[in-house]
Design a protein around this motif. Sequence first.
Motif, PDB file in Angstrom:
ATOM      1  N   VAL A 271       3.474  -5.046 -28.051  1.00  0.00           N
ATOM      2  CA  VAL A 271       3.233  -4.027 -27.024  1.00  0.00           C
ATOM      3  C   VAL A 271       2.166  -4.528 -26.049  1.00  0.00           C
ATOM      4  O   VAL A 271       1.050  -4.860 -26.460  1.00  0.00           O
ATOM      5  N   TYR A 272       2.519  -4.589 -24.760  1.00  0.00           N
ATOM      6  CA  TYR A 272       1.578  -4.989 -23.717  1.00  0.00           C
ATOM      7  C   TYR A 272       0.994  -3.747 -23.051  1.00  0.00           C
ATOM      8  O   TYR A 272       1.710  -2.771 -22.787  1.00  0.00           O
ATOM      9  N   SER A 273      -0.297  -3.817 -22.736  1.00  0.00           N
ATOM     10  CA  SER A 273      -0.982  -2.665 -22.157  1.00  0.00           C
ATOM     11  C   SER A 273      -0.512  -2.350 -20.744  1.00  0.00           C
ATOM     12  O   SER A 273      -0.493  -1.189 -20.324  1.00  0.00           O
ATOM     13  N   ILE A 274      -0.115  -3.377 -19.993  1.00  0.00           N
ATOM     14  CA  ILE A 274       0.294  -3.199 -18.599  1.00  0.00           C
ATOM     15  C   ILE A 274       1.462  -4.136 -18.318  1.00  0.00           C
ATOM     16  O   ILE A 274       1.473  -5.280 -18.778  1.00  0.00           O
ATOM     17  N   SER A 275       2.423  -3.661 -17.560  1.00  0.00           N
ATOM     18  CA  SER A 275       3.587  -4.486 -17.249  1.00  0.00           C
ATOM     19  C   SER A 275       3.223  -5.630 -16.311  1.00  0.00           C
ATOM     20  O   SER A 275       2.220  -5.581 -15.589  1.00  0.00           O
ATOM     21  N   LYS A 276       4.057  -6.641 -16.304  1.00  0.00           N
ATOM     22  CA  LYS A 276       3.824  -7.814 -15.467  1.00  0.00           C
ATOM     23  C   LYS A 276       3.807  -7.434 -13.988  1.00  0.00           C
ATOM     24  O   LYS A 276       2.997  -7.941 -13.215  1.00  0.00           O
ATOM     25  N   ARG A 277       4.704  -6.535 -13.585  1.00  0.00           N
ATOM     26  CA  ARG A 277       4.761  -6.140 -12.176  1.00  0.00           C
ATOM     27  C   ARG A 277       3.498  -5.417 -11.743  1.00  0.00           C
ATOM     28  O   ARG A 277       2.964  -5.660 -10.653  1.00  0.00           O
ATOM     29  N   VAL A 278       2.985  -4.525 -12.592  1.00  0.00           N
ATOM     30  CA  VAL A 278       1.787  -3.776 -12.226  1.00  0.00           C
ATOM     31  C   VAL A 278       0.552  -4.680 -12.241  1.00  0.00           C
ATOM     32  O   VAL A 278      -0.333  -4.546 -11.385  1.00  0.00           O
ATOM     33  N   VAL A 279       0.485  -5.614 -13.203  1.00  0.00           N
ATOM     34  CA  VAL A 279      -0.615  -6.589 -13.189  1.00  0.00           C
ATOM     35  C   VAL A 279      -0.605  -7.359 -11.874  1.00  0.00           C
ATOM     36  O   VAL A 279      -1.643  -7.568 -11.241  1.00  0.00           O
ATOM     37  N   SER A 280       0.587  -7.784 -11.449  1.00  0.00           N
ATOM     38  CA  SER A 280       0.703  -8.505 -10.187  1.00  0.00           C
ATOM     39  C   SER A 280       0.190  -7.664  -9.025  1.00  0.00           C
ATOM     40  O   SER A 280      -0.508  -8.164  -8.131  1.00  0.00           O
ATOM     41  N   GLN A 281       0.515  -6.374  -9.051  1.00  0.00           N
ATOM     42  CA  GLN A 281       0.032  -5.468  -7.998  1.00  0.00           C
ATOM     43  C   GLN A 281      -1.488  -5.364  -8.016  1.00  0.00           C
ATOM     44  O   GLN A 281      -2.141  -5.396  -6.966  1.00  0.00           O
ATOM     45  N   MET A 282      -2.076  -5.251  -9.207  1.00  0.00           N
ATOM     46  CA  MET A 282      -3.530  -5.173  -9.333  1.00  0.00           C
ATOM     47  C   MET A 282      -4.199  -6.449  -8.814  1.00  0.00           C
ATOM     48  O   MET A 282      -5.211  -6.392  -8.094  1.00  0.00           O
ATOM     49  N   LEU A 283      -3.657  -7.607  -9.186  1.00  0.00           N
ATOM     50  CA  LEU A 283      -4.248  -8.872  -8.778  1.00  0.00           C
ATOM     51  C   LEU A 283      -4.136  -9.068  -7.268  1.00  0.00           C
ATOM     52  O   LEU A 283      -5.079  -9.546  -6.616  1.00  0.00           O
ATOM     53  N   ASP A 284      -2.988  -8.693  -6.710  1.00  0.00           N
ATOM     54  CA  ASP A 284      -2.802  -8.821  -5.266  1.00  0.00           C
ATOM     55  C   ASP A 284      -3.751  -7.906  -4.512  1.00  0.00           C
ATOM     56  O   ASP A 284      -4.367  -8.308  -3.514  1.00  0.00           O
ATOM     57  N   THR A 285      -3.887  -6.665  -4.980  1.00  0.00           N
ATOM     58  CA  THR A 285      -4.789  -5.719  -4.321  1.00  0.00           C
ATOM     59  C   THR A 285      -6.222  -6.214  -4.374  1.00  0.00           C
ATOM     60  O   THR A 285      -6.952  -6.177  -3.373  1.00  0.00           O
ATOM     61  N   ALA A 286      -6.646  -6.688  -5.551  1.00  0.00           N
ATOM     62  CA  ALA A 286      -8.013  -7.194  -5.684  1.00  0.00           C
ATOM     63  C   ALA A 286      -8.245  -8.384  -4.758  1.00  0.00           C
ATOM     64  O   ALA A 286      -9.291  -8.495  -4.102  1.00  0.00           O
TER      65      ALA A 286
END
Length: 512
Positions: A271-286
């Motif tokens: 079980v992953y805490s956050i999906s790959k797509r949402v992590v990508s969104q977080m990293l891009d926003t940051a």
Amino acid sequence: MGFFSSIGNAVSSAASAVGDVVEDAVDAVVDTVEDAVDAVTDAVESGIESATDWLCDNAGSVGCFVGNVVGGLIGGFVKGFSDIMHGVFDVVRDIGGIVGSVLRLDLPGLLKNLGNLVQNVFDLGIDGLRFATGGYAVGGIVDKFKRSALKKFVKKLVNDTFGDNPELLDRVRKAIGLEGKRFGFRLPSKHLTFYLDSDNTPLWRMHKDGIIDLYAMAGLLSFDSFSLGIAHPNTVVKSVSANGDESIWPVNRWIISKYLESEGREKRIRVYSISKRVVSQMLDTAARKLDDVGVILDWNDRKNFSWFGNQTGVEVTENEYDMSSNRIESLLGQPEYGRRPNVNCSLIALGAFKLDNFGRVGGRDILECDDFPNDCETQGRDDKCCITIDWNVPSGVIYRDVYPTDTFQYILAHEIGHFLGLCHCGHDGFQNIMYTSKSLDFFDSGIVSLYWDSEPHFSLKDGKNVWRFIVDQLRPCLTGEPETVPIDVIRTRRSSLNSCAVVKEEQKSYVE
């Protein structure tokens, strides 16, 4: 497991598989097209940035002014186009999520995607209105003048600080792009997503005890998923083979049921805490937001075309599933994180399951507002914020995913702001990335800036104070000197309450 129950799970799993295929196909196509658009707009914006920087460096004040206006107009148009396209992609993605949720019989997921659809249609309308009324053009010009002002400030700051050593000054200017390359403080950044593996953590017992709901976390029908689905808006559950290889598809109901019925003896899941797509969104926003203050984040995981990349994870135990964010420093000290004390020229960010708040920074002591000291180590700060590095503990940030993701995608950028010397104090409006709900002022006059900025931002004042912190507290990162700090003065300090720093009170070593 009874016969009829097995039949039910098989039928449900088949429907779920169809739902997963539909949603994943939509996500894969939309994400790829969206990332292609991002790659083109990033290239255009990079070219505009290089041109305006050259004009400001070589064409005098008039040339710089003209470059900022023209570059801002073009950049604003590109930003508006990009935002509108993102809005369209989000709507299509929401529709795919709705279809997938219906096929999976995932009522909470359906409600979540319907809520996202309403929000994204509204945001798309606002972006269209902002584009038509010239808001993006104004924002583009403001951004260019803000960047020029920040770069001018940084030039003076480093010249004043290192000017008595020409060789060192030249080294610093080259390191931050004042001589020939892109301007900015380069910060190598590593993101780790928490995951739980049934081989080492009894997920079946956590499910039985009501600590987690594996069905809800996998986006499947569950009577308990209304609350747990909101707590974990974008978790991913994967089926894992005996040798540790993950299936490319999300897990289905039959596999989870077999795992639960056997109390973990059959099947293996992760079980992953956050999906790959949402992590990508977080990293891009940051990355986008920190670029506003002249900081270049170099992430280990892909920001674009994440569908084709890997997700770097770190396995945790039940003790880290629902944890106090105050534990970040002791957690980072564990061998699997590879984070030694006295290391601050790189960043590590942890994507957690559940925390007692949205996020926290480790390795920083924060004194702000009424606690702002008269003898702050960093001179010249004008924001009633004094942040110093605790060189005795590992540093980094931790955060969690919060629903709705589009609204809370700035949490990681907020915590990195603390890592780089910013506080909550003075950031009362939600146009500021560094705002906190405890001091949120809906009538703050600065909210009007959302007309041309379109999303929360770091201000020019934030950028100047980030660079004051970098030059003072992160000097080795600029000069290439070893990250060691001599003990000159011993003080006892405690971070301000309601800050995002680790709560502690102990002796610290500071340099003066």
